[in-house]
Design a protein around this motif. Structure first.
Motif, PDB file in Angstrom:
ATOM      1  N   MET A  94       1.790 -22.764  16.486  1.00  0.00           N
ATOM      2  CA  MET A  94       1.321 -23.575  17.626  1.00  0.00           C
ATOM      3  C   MET A  94       2.469 -23.943  18.550  1.00  0.00           C
ATOM      4  SD  MET A  94      -0.847 -26.409  15.716  1.00  0.00           S
ATOM      5  CE  MET A  94      -1.567 -25.936  14.188  1.00  0.00           C
ATOM      6  N   ALA A  95       3.605 -24.274  17.957  1.00  0.00           N
ATOM      7  CA  ALA A  95       4.753 -24.644  18.786  1.00  0.00           C
ATOM      8  C   ALA A  95       5.246 -23.428  19.572  1.00  0.00           C
ATOM      9  CB  ALA A  95       5.866 -25.219  17.916  1.00  0.00           C
ATOM     10  N   GLN A  96       5.176 -22.245  18.946  1.00  0.00           N
ATOM     11  CA  GLN A  96       5.622 -21.026  19.628  1.00  0.00           C
ATOM     12  C   GLN A  96       4.660 -20.638  20.744  1.00  0.00           C
ATOM     13  OE1 GLN A  96       8.580 -19.289  18.827  1.00  0.00           O
ATOM     14  NE2 GLN A  96       8.886 -21.139  17.617  1.00  0.00           N
ATOM     15  N   LEU A  97       3.355 -20.746  20.462  1.00  0.00           N
ATOM     16  CA  LEU A  97       2.352 -20.243  21.415  1.00  0.00           C
ATOM     17  C   LEU A  97       1.845 -21.315  22.364  1.00  0.00           C
ATOM     18  CD1 LEU A  97       1.866 -18.150  18.782  1.00  0.00           C
ATOM     19  CD2 LEU A  97       0.079 -17.419  20.342  1.00  0.00           C
ATOM     20  N   THR A  98       2.051 -22.581  22.051  1.00  0.00           N
ATOM     21  CA  THR A  98       1.452 -23.753  22.714  1.00  0.00           C
ATOM     22  C   THR A  98      -0.047 -23.814  22.395  1.00  0.00           C
ATOM     23  OG1 THR A  98       0.662 -22.889  24.871  1.00  0.00           O
ATOM     24  CG2 THR A  98       3.029 -23.441  24.688  1.00  0.00           C
ATOM     25  N   THR A  99      -0.676 -24.912  22.781  1.00  0.00           N
ATOM     26  CA  THR A  99      -2.088 -25.090  22.416  1.00  0.00           C
ATOM     27  C   THR A  99      -3.021 -24.215  23.253  1.00  0.00           C
ATOM     28  OG1 THR A  99      -2.203 -26.999  23.898  1.00  0.00           O
ATOM     29  CG2 THR A  99      -1.849 -27.447  21.569  1.00  0.00           C
ATOM     30  N   SER A 100      -2.475 -23.483  24.212  1.00  0.00           N
ATOM     31  CA  SER A 100      -3.349 -22.581  24.974  1.00  0.00           C
ATOM     32  C   SER A 100      -2.897 -21.125  24.879  1.00  0.00           C
ATOM     33  CB  SER A 100      -3.401 -23.015  26.442  1.00  0.00           C
ATOM     34  OG  SER A 100      -2.102 -23.006  27.002  1.00  0.00           O
ATOM     35  N   GLY A 101      -1.871 -20.872  24.085  1.00  0.00           N
ATOM     36  CA  GLY A 101      -1.280 -19.525  24.050  1.00  0.00           C
ATOM     37  C   GLY A 101      -2.198 -18.446  23.526  1.00  0.00           C
ATOM     38  N   ALA A 102      -3.195 -18.830  22.740  1.00  0.00           N
ATOM     39  CA  ALA A 102      -4.094 -17.817  22.182  1.00  0.00           C
ATOM     40  C   ALA A 102      -5.515 -17.989  22.719  1.00  0.00           C
ATOM     41  CB  ALA A 102      -4.088 -17.880  20.653  1.00  0.00           C
ATOM     42  N   THR A 103      -5.660 -18.782  23.787  1.00  0.00           N
ATOM     43  CA  THR A 103      -6.992 -18.969  24.377  1.00  0.00           C
ATOM     44  C   THR A 103      -7.514 -17.632  24.891  1.00  0.00           C
ATOM     45  OG1 THR A 103      -6.436 -21.225  24.999  1.00  0.00           O
ATOM     46  CG2 THR A 103      -8.328 -20.244  26.114  1.00  0.00           C
ATOM     47  N   GLY A 104      -8.770 -17.353  24.575  1.00  0.00           N
ATOM     48  CA  GLY A 104      -9.371 -16.086  24.989  1.00  0.00           C
ATOM     49  C   GLY A 104      -9.207 -14.983  23.961  1.00  0.00           C
ATOM     50  N   TYR A 105      -8.514 -15.288  22.867  1.00  0.00           N
ATOM     51  CA  TYR A 105      -8.255 -14.276  21.833  1.00  0.00           C
ATOM     52  C   TYR A 105      -8.908 -14.658  20.513  1.00  0.00           C
ATOM     53  CZ  TYR A 105      -4.513 -12.367  24.752  1.00  0.00           C
ATOM     54  OH  TYR A 105      -3.793 -11.798  25.770  1.00  0.00           O
ATOM     55  N   PHE A 106      -9.130 -13.631  19.714  1.00  0.00           N
ATOM     56  CA  PHE A 106      -9.413 -13.798  18.295  1.00  0.00           C
ATOM     57  C   PHE A 106      -8.188 -13.263  17.572  1.00  0.00           C
ATOM     58  CE2 PHE A 106     -12.671 -14.833  15.283  1.00  0.00           C
ATOM     59  CZ  PHE A 106     -13.598 -15.527  16.064  1.00  0.00           C
ATOM     60  N   VAL A 107      -7.704 -14.009  16.594  1.00  0.00           N
ATOM     61  CA  VAL A 107      -6.429 -13.666  15.967  1.00  0.00           C
ATOM     62  C   VAL A 107      -6.642 -13.069  14.579  1.00  0.00           C
ATOM     63  CG1 VAL A 107      -4.242 -14.578  15.104  1.00  0.00           C
ATOM     64  CG2 VAL A 107      -5.229 -15.510  17.210  1.00  0.00           C
ATOM     65  N   GLU A 108      -6.013 -11.936  14.318  1.00  0.00           N
ATOM     66  CA  GLU A 108      -5.934 -11.436  12.946  1.00  0.00           C
ATOM     67  C   GLU A 108      -4.552 -11.789  12.410  1.00  0.00           C
ATOM     68  OE1 GLU A 108      -6.969  -7.314  12.167  1.00  0.00           O
ATOM     69  OE2 GLU A 108      -6.158  -7.438  10.117  1.00  0.00           O
TER      70      GLU A 108
END
Lengths: 465, 203
Positions: A187-201
């Motif tokens: 979370m610190a690396q990506l921020t709270t919006s860094g993965a918005t719009g994605y599904f993460v594997e």
């Protein structure tokens, strides 16, 4: 293309709406008491029935007190909401595990432990931490109440297909570094919006080596990077966890299911919209310092300087530190702690209690710390007692409470008083999240345990030899 | 059927903070209602920012600023609506009387929730957003027009405009006051056919 996400998503497409979203079939809907009543009300107003009642499971968790659950809930408004879920479940013919039912607990703890959440499924709930169930190798995500109503009415939802991201964490985690710390680091690396719009594997050796409990914690926190969901491809760890669970397939059905589950992996030629790789060696026990989960540091680090924050974000950064009573460039080790909370859908599982108990064994709770230890379900509670962890905890001055969401979000009696600092294993440190004026530091069960026995923010590694 | 959406011009409520989470939009303790009473939720919009700890109005918070009473457009910093999936946040926004939220970035569950409640999330560039904040700061009566049919937003103070994205299906729903449940329940035979077909694959 050819990612596991594509495989599961594509196999659930009922139809694609022209120039619009996908009509996606949902295998499992979970309902808790907070985000479902208006959906049931909507069905009644429209004169609709539940389309596939056998695929829907209901249980109260947010409002339930963590003591005296055999008595009626004292807060009449909480009681009305919990009672409404029971009534709605009965009216629409849905399975309901009410308070004190041996299968009751936090919905995201109960689903996996009962074998209701299975590899390859699509799973939704009116709760952003539905991403938890991704640990089983499922596509699981939180939805709003209107969408709950859609699933009740049609077992489908209209959604645009998210992009895919793979996050690999390679190497071996250091002593005292847990799945929670990995998630806080991401979370610190990506921020709270860094993965918005994605599904993460989630992949890589660290994830492969993780227990199911660890994977559940990791996937639980996907939403805190903005991702709709996160999952881990099912493997032998998943199958071993599921075998024999109450609702898991049995006998021939089990063999057939496992054969199918073995096919659930991203192809060697899979192409992700985004791919990130992190080194486990860079991750130490983590804590947050601000008012969103992305505002985190390694426990030995200092809060960033204002100059390192982009201009548009500086007002939010300073507002956040003002709320937390912290200063830029300050270290948090040694700060006095008022409350410690172990629990929530993030860290309310047996492994979390084992970790906490192992650290406090032979020590005693600091006199001025109030500690709330709340199992995620009655099953977890039973396991705590079967393993004798309750005795270790009692000797160290800790009491195990009754299951529920507890102090994660201040909808029941467990609220952190205004101004008090809590080290919490939950998922959000937003302003007022744990009670109006409460100040939250997110951390792992080890870090929470170390704070509980020392009374100050402490690096847990000094207790782990 | 909801109130259809077409074109709207209003002054704007500026909230130049990033990562505004749904716990701030509507704190959890106000989520115990079992009805969709938008007025109740609207009355509690940003409750803990609107009020001081002693319960009195916080004069420093923008919703208490007389200049912005009656505005139907909220302008917020990036990553608006992050965190909890609670649709109560969208009900609170709608219940307060806001029909459009402008930001450079929305959290996606909240964005869907807004759309499902006929509140239009308008994504603009960082440049447009910071200029809009500057316009409102210089003149709180700054008007913004949002036109859904042409997918255009105009800052009347500068005359600058941008187009915004919305999928054709959702646009049709908003323009006509239709919702997804009407669509999904209109033909269940498709769903039954899907179920039958998949049984063969997965058991």
């Amino acid at each position: 293309m050819n990612t596991l996400f594509d495989k599961i998503w594509d196999s659930h497409v009922v139809r694609k709406v022209e120039d619009g979203p996908t009509q996606l079939y949902i295998d499992r809907l979970y309902c808790h008491e907070v985000t479902s009543p208006q959906a049931f009300e909507g069905l009644r107003e429209r004169g609709l029935q539940c389309f596939r009642p056998q695929q829907i499971f209901c249980m109260p968790d947010h409002n339930t007190p963590t003591h005296d659950q055999d008595k009626p809930i004292a807060d009449p408004v909480s009681k009305a909401q919990v009672d409404a879920l029971a009534r709605n479940a009965a009216e629409f013919g849905l399975t309901h595990f009410g308070m004190m039912h041996p299968r009751n607990g936090i919905i995201h703890v109960v689903g996996p432990e009962l074998g209701l959440s299975l590899p390859g499924m699509t799973i939704v709930c009116g709760d952003s931490h539905t991403s938890t169930h991704g640990a089983m190798g499922a596509v699981a995500f939180g939805i709003g109440t209107s969408e709950v109503e859609m699933v009740l009415a049609s077992q489908c939802i209209l959604q645009s297909k998210p992009k895919s991201m793979r996050i690999r964490i390679e190497g071996t985690l250091g002593k005292g570094v847990t799945a929670k710390d990995v998630a806080l680091y991401l979370m610190a690396q990506l921020t709270t919006s860094g993965a918005t719009g994605y599904f993460v594997e989630y992949a890589g050796s660290v994830v492969r080596d993780m227990s199911m409990e660890g994977r559940l914690t990791l996937c639980n926190l996907s939403i805190e990077m903005g991702a709709r969901g996160g999952f881990v491809a099912p493997d032998e760890t998943t199958f071993a966890y599921l075998k024999g669970r109450d609702y898991a397939p049995k006998g021939e059905d089990w063999d057939k299911a496992v054969a199918y589950w073995h096919t659930l992996r991203s192809g060697d030629d899979a192409v992700f919209d985004r791919e990130l790789v992190f080194d486990a060696a860079d991750i130490e026990p983590r804590i947050t310092y601000g008012t969103n989960p992305g505002m985190g540091i390694g426990i030995s680090e200092a809060i960033p300087a204002v100059s390192t924050i982009p201009a548009a974000g500086q007002a939010s950064f300073l507002k956040s530190l003002d709320y937390m009573h912290f200063q830029p460039e300050e270290k948090l080790l040694g700060k006095p702690v008022d409350y410690v909370f172990l629990g929530a859908c993030t860290n309310g599982r047996i492994e979390d209690f084992r970790a906490f108990a192992s650290l406090v064994q032979g020590h005693h709770k600091a006199a001025d710390v109030t500690a709330w230890l709340v199992p995620g379900s009655w099953k977890v509670d039973g396991q705590i007692r079967a393993e004798g962890l309750d005795k270790i905890l009692a000797e160290a001055g800790f009491e195990v409470r009754q299951p529920g969401c507890s102090a994660c979000l201040a909808m029941n009696d467990d609220k952190i008083p205004a101004g008090c600092l809590a080290v919490s294993t939950s998922n959000r440190n937003f302003e007022g999240r744990q009670g109006p004026g409460s100040r939250t530091i997110l951390a792992s069960p080890y870090t929470a345990a170390a704070a509980a026995i020392t009374g100050v923010i402490t690096d847990p590694r000094q207790f782990l030899l | 059927m909801k109130q259809p959406f077409t074109t709207l011009t209003s002054t704007c409520i500026p909230l130049p903070l990033e990562n505004v989470d749904t716990d701030q939009i509507i704190p959890a303790r106000f989520m115990k209602s079992t009805t969709r009473d938008e007025k109740f939720f609207g009355d509690h919009l940003f409750f803990d920012w609107r009020h001081r700890a002693d319960g009195t109005d916080n004069p420093d918070f923008v919703l208490n600023d007389p200049a912005f009473q009656g505005s139907t457009i909220l302008v917020a910093g990036k990553n608006f609506g992050s965190g909890s999936s609670r649709e109560h946040a969208a009900w609170a926004i709608a219940g307060y009387g806001i029909r459009i939220v402008v930001s450079s970035f929305f959290a996606d569950i909240h964005k869907n929730n807004e759309l499902n409640n006929f509140v239009l999330p308008v994504v603009v560039s960082e440049t447009f957003l910071s200029e809009l904040f500057a316009s409102i700061k210089a003149d709180p009566t700054t008007l913004v027009t949002v036109d859904l049919p042409t997918q255009t937003i105009i800052n009347q103070a500068t005359g600058h405009s941008e187009t915004f994205e919305i999928n054709a299906y959702k646009k049709h729903c908003l323009l006509n006051g239709l919702d997804d449940i009407d669509f999904l329940t209109s033909d269940k035979s498709l769903i039954e056919a899907y179920e039958k077909e998949r049984l063969g694959v997965r058991g």
